[in-house]
Design an enzyme around this catalytic site. Structure first.
Site, mmCIF file in Angstrom:
data_model
loop_
_atom_site.group_PDB
_atom_site.id
_atom_site.type_symbol
_atom_site.label_atom_id
_atom_site.label_comp_id
_atom_site.label_asym_id
_atom_site.label_seq_id
_atom_site.Cartn_x
_atom_site.Cartn_y
_atom_site.Cartn_z
ATOM 1 N N ALA A 176 5.056 -2.539 -1.851
ATOM 2 C CA ALA A 176 5.860 -1.322 -1.852
ATOM 3 C C ALA A 176 4.971 -0.095 -2.025
ATOM 4 C CB ALA A 176 6.895 -1.384 -2.967
ATOM 5 N N CYS A 217 -3.599 -14.206 -17.525
ATOM 6 C CA CYS A 217 -3.178 -15.438 -16.847
ATOM 7 C C CYS A 217 -1.969 -16.108 -17.482
ATOM 8 C CB CYS A 217 -4.332 -16.443 -16.813
ATOM 9 S SG CYS A 217 -5.761 -15.839 -15.900
ATOM 10 N N GLN A 220 6.546 4.946 1.527
ATOM 11 C CA GLN A 220 7.406 4.880 2.705
ATOM 12 C C GLN A 220 7.258 3.562 3.466
ATOM 13 O OE1 GLN A 220 9.894 7.017 3.796
ATOM 14 N NE2 GLN A 220 9.577 7.966 1.788
ATOM 15 N N ARG A 221 6.862 2.512 2.791
ATOM 16 C CA ARG A 221 6.812 1.205 3.435
ATOM 17 C C ARG A 221 6.901 0.109 2.377
ATOM 18 N NH1 ARG A 221 1.293 -0.609 3.490
ATOM 19 N NH2 ARG A 221 -0.142 1.029 2.821
#
Length: 261
Positions: A245, A105, A248-249
């Protein structure tokens, strides 16, 4: 990687059946950092790249700025202690009171809460750009080169890329530590990060965005989601944030002009 893993005997449930098995667990250590004989912080981290972590932490907190600021670095691996002698820091006590820094954190602070953040973080002027295929390549590296995560499920990982090539990597139980290790590695290697990409396995919070801004990296690619505060900071600081990410996208959230199809 073996020193990063310890084994524990556990009970694994499958439906109503319990089985005793040996399970791999990632190791965690408390690394206590001293600067000019003053105890600065205890970082909860993985026991790898601890010198790089120390240097990156001191860089990101404003204690050092150039390699000439560091006179000596020595460690006591058995007791997880590190001492750095360096250029006197006039604001040392104001920059950092002694504290315990959580691996997961961080310092949990509001945006630009500390004076050294305001002093160190400026909008980036970089016009560096990457192709969409290059972005996919870095995302694929995260997905396919995580042996410690695959063994334990217990670490974050990241890297620095340049012109499609991976030049630095790091991993740690703490997502903040990943960036400090990358920064420390670049610092040691004399790599200027202004025209590089950082890719990262986790989500993008405002604290992570500030780390990237302090490192002067114009493009951040993450497997996770960004927060609204992180995106507001990225817009103000001219940093391209890419999230979710995969091979392919991906989603381009800010400063999309740096990603070329």
């Amino acid at each position: 990687m073996t020193k990063e893993i310890v084994t524990h005997t556990i009970l694994k449930a499958n439906g109503l059946r319990l089985e005793e098995v040996e399970d791999c667990v990632v190791q965690e250590i408390p690394l206590t950092v001293h600067y000019n004989r003053e105890e600065i912080a205890t970082l909860l981290c993985s026991p790898s790249q601890t010198e790089e972590l120390t240097l990156g932490f001191l860089l990101n907190e404003g204690f050092i700025q150039t390699p000439n600021d560091v006179y000596e670095l020595r460690q006591d691996p058995a007791d997880h202690l590190v001492w750095v002698e360096g250029k006197p820091c006039l604001l040392q006590k104001e920059l950092m009171s002694k504290r315990f820094v959580s691996a997961c954190c961080g310092k949990s602070r509001a945006s630009f809460c500390f004076a050294n953040d305001v002093l160190m973080v400026k909008p980036l002027a970089s016009t560096y750009s990457i192709s969409l295929e290059e972005a996919y390549k870095y995302a694929g590296f995260l997905q396919n080169h995580l042996p410690l995560f695959q063994a334990t499920g217990g670490v974050h990982s990241g890297g620095v890329g340049y012109q499609g090539e991976v030049v630095l990597t790091s991993y740690d139980i703490g997502r903040h530590n990943v960036f400090d290790k990358l920064n420390g590695s670049a610092f040691r290697s004399g790599i200027q990060l202004e025209n590089h990409v950082i890719f990262f396995s986790g989500r993008v919070s405002s604290e992570i965005l500030l780390k990237v801004a302090k490192m002067k990296v114009p493009i951040l690619i993450a497997r996770g989601a960004p927060t609204d505060m992180a995106l507001s900071q990225a817009t103000a600081l001219n940093i391209t944030v890419i999230g979710f990410a995969r091979e392919q996208r991906l989603n381009i959230y800010t400063c999309p002009e740096r990603v070329i199809v």
